[in-house]
Scaffold this motif. Structure first.
Motif, PDB file in Angstrom:
ATOM      1  N   ASN A  56       0.818  -1.217   0.000  1.00 58.54           N
ATOM      2  CA  ASN A  56       0.000   0.000   0.000  1.00 58.54           C
ATOM      3  C   ASN A  56       0.860   1.279   0.000  1.00 58.54           C
ATOM      4  OD1 ASN A  56      -2.470   1.170   0.043  1.00 58.54           O
ATOM      5  ND2 ASN A  56      -3.154   0.129   1.901  1.00 58.54           N
ATOM      6  N   CYS A  57       0.244   2.417  -0.288  1.00 62.50           N
ATOM      7  CA  CYS A  57       0.874   3.744  -0.179  1.00 62.50           C
ATOM      8  C   CYS A  57       2.103   3.903  -1.078  1.00 62.50           C
ATOM      9  CB  CYS A  57       1.273   4.053   1.266  1.00 62.50           C
ATOM     10  SG  CYS A  57      -0.073   3.918   2.452  1.00 62.50           S
ATOM     11  N   GLY A  58       2.161   3.141  -2.183  1.00 60.93           N
ATOM     12  CA  GLY A  58       3.265   3.280  -3.133  1.00 60.93           C
ATOM     13  C   GLY A  58       4.602   2.805  -2.597  1.00 60.93           C
ATOM     14  N   GLN A  59       4.607   1.967  -1.562  1.00 56.92           N
ATOM     15  CA  GLN A  59       5.856   1.502  -0.960  1.00 56.92           C
ATOM     16  C   GLN A  59       6.105   0.047  -1.356  1.00 56.92           C
ATOM     17  OE1 GLN A  59       7.668   3.893   0.524  1.00 56.92           O
ATOM     18  NE2 GLN A  59       5.970   5.198  -0.121  1.00 56.92           N
ATOM     19  N   THR A  60       7.192  -0.534  -0.848  1.00 58.67           N
ATOM     20  CA  THR A  60       7.489  -1.931  -1.191  1.00 58.67           C
ATOM     21  C   THR A  60       7.907  -2.725   0.044  1.00 58.67           C
ATOM     22  OG1 THR A  60       9.758  -1.269  -1.720  1.00 58.67           O
ATOM     23  CG2 THR A  60       8.281  -1.539  -3.579  1.00 58.67           C
ATOM     24  N   ILE A  61       7.606  -3.998   0.016  1.00 60.69           N
ATOM     25  CA  ILE A  61       8.172  -4.937   0.984  1.00 60.69           C
ATOM     26  C   ILE A  61       9.507  -5.373   0.393  1.00 60.69           C
ATOM     27  CG2 ILE A  61       6.790  -6.845  -0.019  1.00 60.69           C
ATOM     28  CD1 ILE A  61       6.910  -8.284   2.668  1.00 60.69           C
ATOM     29  N   SER A  62      10.559  -5.348   1.205  1.00 59.23           N
ATOM     30  CA  SER A  62      11.902  -5.617   0.678  1.00 59.23           C
ATOM     31  C   SER A  62      12.039  -7.061   0.219  1.00 59.23           C
ATOM     32  CB  SER A  62      12.953  -5.344   1.751  1.00 59.23           C
ATOM     33  OG  SER A  62      12.755  -4.087   2.333  1.00 59.23           O
ATOM     34  N   ILE A 103      11.254  -4.405  19.743  1.00 62.77           N
ATOM     35  CA  ILE A 103      11.415  -3.697  18.472  1.00 62.77           C
ATOM     36  C   ILE A 103      10.476  -2.487  18.462  1.00 62.77           C
ATOM     37  CG2 ILE A 103      11.366  -3.901  15.947  1.00 62.77           C
ATOM     38  CD1 ILE A 103      13.045  -6.103  17.283  1.00 62.77           C
ATOM     39  N   TYR A 104      11.020  -1.331  18.154  1.00 64.07           N
ATOM     40  CA  TYR A 104      10.210  -0.157  17.853  1.00 64.07           C
ATOM     41  C   TYR A 104      10.331   0.062  16.360  1.00 64.07           C
ATOM     42  CZ  TYR A 104      10.087   0.562  22.816  1.00 64.07           C
ATOM     43  OH  TYR A 104       9.869   0.373  24.160  1.00 64.07           O
ATOM     44  N   THR A 105       9.187   0.168  15.690  1.00 65.23           N
ATOM     45  CA  THR A 105       9.243   0.387  14.242  1.00 65.23           C
ATOM     46  C   THR A 105       8.356   1.576  13.906  1.00 65.23           C
ATOM     47  OG1 THR A 105       8.945  -0.611  12.046  1.00 65.23           O
ATOM     48  CG2 THR A 105       7.460  -1.398  13.784  1.00 65.23           C
ATOM     49  N   ILE A 106       8.853   2.433  13.037  1.00 64.66           N
ATOM     50  CA  ILE A 106       8.174   3.708  12.776  1.00 64.66           C
ATOM     51  C   ILE A 106       8.029   3.921  11.273  1.00 64.66           C
ATOM     52  CG2 ILE A 106      10.405   4.914  13.085  1.00 64.66           C
ATOM     53  CD1 ILE A 106       8.842   7.267  14.262  1.00 64.66           C
ATOM     54  N   ASP A 107       6.854   4.426  10.867  1.00 63.61           N
ATOM     55  CA  ASP A 107       6.638   4.724   9.447  1.00 63.61           C
ATOM     56  C   ASP A 107       5.818   6.001   9.335  1.00 63.61           C
ATOM     57  OD1 ASP A 107       6.931   2.664   6.766  1.00 63.61           O
ATOM     58  OD2 ASP A 107       5.697   4.487   6.529  1.00 63.61           O
ATOM     59  N   ARG A 108       6.061   6.755   8.239  1.00 63.71           N
ATOM     60  CA  ARG A 108       5.356   8.025   8.034  1.00 63.71           C
ATOM     61  C   ARG A 108       3.970   7.824   7.423  1.00 63.71           C
ATOM     62  NH1 ARG A 108       6.208   9.820   2.803  1.00 63.71           N
ATOM     63  NH2 ARG A 108       6.018  12.022   3.369  1.00 63.71           N
ATOM     64  N   HIS A 109       3.652   6.592   7.001  1.00 68.82           N
ATOM     65  CA  HIS A 109       2.321   6.300   6.450  1.00 68.82           C
ATOM     66  C   HIS A 109       1.465   5.576   7.489  1.00 68.82           C
ATOM     67  CE1 HIS A 109       2.796   7.405   2.206  1.00 68.82           C
ATOM     68  NE2 HIS A 109       4.034   6.941   2.283  1.00 68.82           N
ATOM     69  N   ALA A 110       0.453   6.268   8.025  1.00 71.72           N
ATOM     70  CA  ALA A 110      -0.405   5.677   9.056  1.00 71.72           C
ATOM     71  C   ALA A 110      -1.092   4.378   8.602  1.00 71.72           C
ATOM     72  CB  ALA A 110      -1.438   6.703   9.528  1.00 71.72           C
ATOM     73  N   PRO A 111      -1.598   4.284   7.354  1.00 72.76           N
ATOM     74  CA  PRO A 111      -2.273   3.027   6.967  1.00 72.76           C
ATOM     75  C   PRO A 111      -1.335   1.819   6.987  1.00 72.76           C
ATOM     76  CG  PRO A 111      -2.791   4.790   5.404  1.00 72.76           C
ATOM     77  CD  PRO A 111      -1.709   5.320   6.295  1.00 72.76           C
ATOM     78  N   LEU A 112      -0.058   2.038   6.685  1.00 78.24           N
ATOM     79  CA  LEU A 112       0.891   0.918   6.729  1.00 78.24           C
ATOM     80  C   LEU A 112       1.113   0.467   8.167  1.00 78.24           C
ATOM     81  CD1 LEU A 112       3.610   2.023   4.118  1.00 78.24           C
ATOM     82  CD2 LEU A 112       1.746   0.379   3.814  1.00 78.24           C
ATOM     83  N   VAL A 113       1.232   1.425   9.070  1.00 82.65           N
ATOM     84  CA  VAL A 113       1.445   1.089  10.484  1.00 82.65           C
ATOM     85  C   VAL A 113       0.238   0.321  11.009  1.00 82.65           C
ATOM     86  CG1 VAL A 113       1.710   2.071  12.805  1.00 82.65           C
ATOM     87  CG2 VAL A 113       3.051   2.984  10.897  1.00 82.65           C
ATOM     88  N   GLU A 209      11.261  13.119   4.502  1.00 86.79           N
ATOM     89  CA  GLU A 209      11.000  13.797   5.780  1.00 86.79           C
ATOM     90  C   GLU A 209       9.517  14.128   5.931  1.00 86.79           C
ATOM     91  OE1 GLU A 209      13.431  16.341   7.685  1.00 86.79           O
ATOM     92  OE2 GLU A 209      15.251  15.268   7.093  1.00 86.79           O
ATOM     93  N   GLY A 210       9.046  14.146   7.138  1.00 83.86           N
ATOM     94  CA  GLY A 210       7.669  14.567   7.442  1.00 83.86           C
ATOM     95  C   GLY A 210       6.681  13.424   7.369  1.00 83.86           C
ATOM     96  N   LEU A 211       5.493  13.650   7.939  1.00 80.46           N
ATOM     97  CA  LEU A 211       4.442  12.637   7.896  1.00 80.46           C
ATOM     98  C   LEU A 211       3.771  12.631   6.545  1.00 80.46           C
ATOM     99  CD1 LEU A 211       2.380  12.810  11.214  1.00 80.46           C
ATOM    100  CD2 LEU A 211       3.848  10.970  10.370  1.00 80.46           C
ATOM    101  N   ALA A 212       3.323  11.473   6.070  1.00 82.60           N
ATOM    102  CA  ALA A 212       2.573  11.410   4.814  1.00 82.60           C
ATOM    103  C   ALA A 212       1.140  11.868   5.089  1.00 82.60           C
ATOM    104  CB  ALA A 212       2.589   9.986   4.292  1.00 82.60           C
ATOM    105  N   LYS A 213       0.482  12.407   4.057  1.00 84.38           N
ATOM    106  CA  LYS A 213      -0.874  12.949   4.262  1.00 84.38           C
ATOM    107  C   LYS A 213      -1.929  11.886   3.991  1.00 84.38           C
ATOM    108  CE  LYS A 213       0.335  17.741   3.358  1.00 84.38           C
ATOM    109  NZ  LYS A 213       1.761  17.433   3.122  1.00 84.38           N
ATOM    110  N   ASP A 214      -1.769  10.701   4.506  1.00 86.37           N
ATOM    111  CA  ASP A 214      -2.853   9.716   4.341  1.00 86.37           C
ATOM    112  C   ASP A 214      -3.205   9.190   5.692  1.00 86.37           C
ATOM    113  OD1 ASP A 214      -0.594   8.139   4.734  1.00 86.37           O
ATOM    114  OD2 ASP A 214      -0.548   7.445   2.667  1.00 86.37           O
TER     115      ASP A 214
END
Ligand code: SAH
Length: 214
Positions: A56-62, A103-113, A209-214
């Protein structure tokens, strides 16, 4: 386990080994965490291929072998507190959850989190905290960390992340000037400074940088 699943799992592990993932703890963790749980929709049947896939959100799973090489380079210890920047699907965090205390994991896309949290719950992975935020500043309230892994590429290792690494700590991240040419590097913090070594060429989505707007 059906023969087909067992065969697919053997092939998956064989490919990891043939691409340089030889650390037994890493292989065992990757055997336990089913990548299929982190890939949805039309790409689900390619979950066991050694290839990155769209999420989702134009990202990729490695790519699994890159997850394996990064995990191995991080040399996580059972008591470690780890920060991952770039939750994405949550797969890398899930693999790390088998090897570290927290583990602390952080992402700028709320739907992915949100989606990653659901998978962690379903798999009973209780030592992962997933947070919506800009990880380029690290996570001040939980710092310092024994290990930091960044799964999005910056031009240079972000200063705030270096500052949140313990003495004796290790950070693994892709760095590069463009989308196409990046290197995976490892940074160790010693008593006297930082030591760098270059591991392999890789290709990651950019650290933004910054939070994504979704
Ligand atoms: N580790 C993931 C793959 C990550 S893809 C997995 O196992 O599936 C890279 C991720 O980094 C994307 O989800 C993107 O949203 C995130 N990202 C990019 N810049 C970021 C930033 N500044 N802070 C937090 N996450 C970021």
């Amino acid at each position: 386990m059906t023969d087909e699943i067992a065969e697919r799992k053997m092939q998956f592990l064989y490919t990891l080994r043939s691409r340089g993932v030889t650390d037994m703890r890493t292989l065992t963790a990757m055997e336990k965490i089913d990548r299929g749980a982190f890939v949805r929709g039309i790409f689900a049947d390619r979950a066991y291929d050694d290839t990155p896939l769209p999420i989702n959100c134009g990202q990729t799973i490695s790519q699994p072998s890159v997850v394996g090489l990064m995990t191995q380079a991080l040399n996580v210890q059972p008591r470690d507190k780890v920060l991952e920047v770039g939750t994405g699907s949550g797969y890398q965090a899930a693999v790390l959850s088998q090897l570290a205390r927290r583990i602390y994991t952080i992402d700028r896309h709320a739907p992915l989190v949100q989606a990653a949290r659901e998978v962690f719950d379903a798999l009973d992975l209780n030592n992962i905290t997933a947070i919506v935020g800009d990880g380029s500043h690290g996570l001040g309230d939980q710092a310092p960390f024994d290990r930091i892994i960044v799964t999005a590429a910056a031009e240079d290792p972000p200063g705030p992340l270096l500052a949140q690494l313990k003495i004796g700590g290790i950070m693994v991240l892709p760095v590069g000037q463009s989308d196409t040419v990046q290197s995976l590097i490892r940074v160790r913090r010693t008593e006297t400074g930082l030591e760098y070594d270059e591991l392999s060429p890789v290709r990651f989505v950019p650290l933004v940088e910054g939070l994504a707007k979704d």
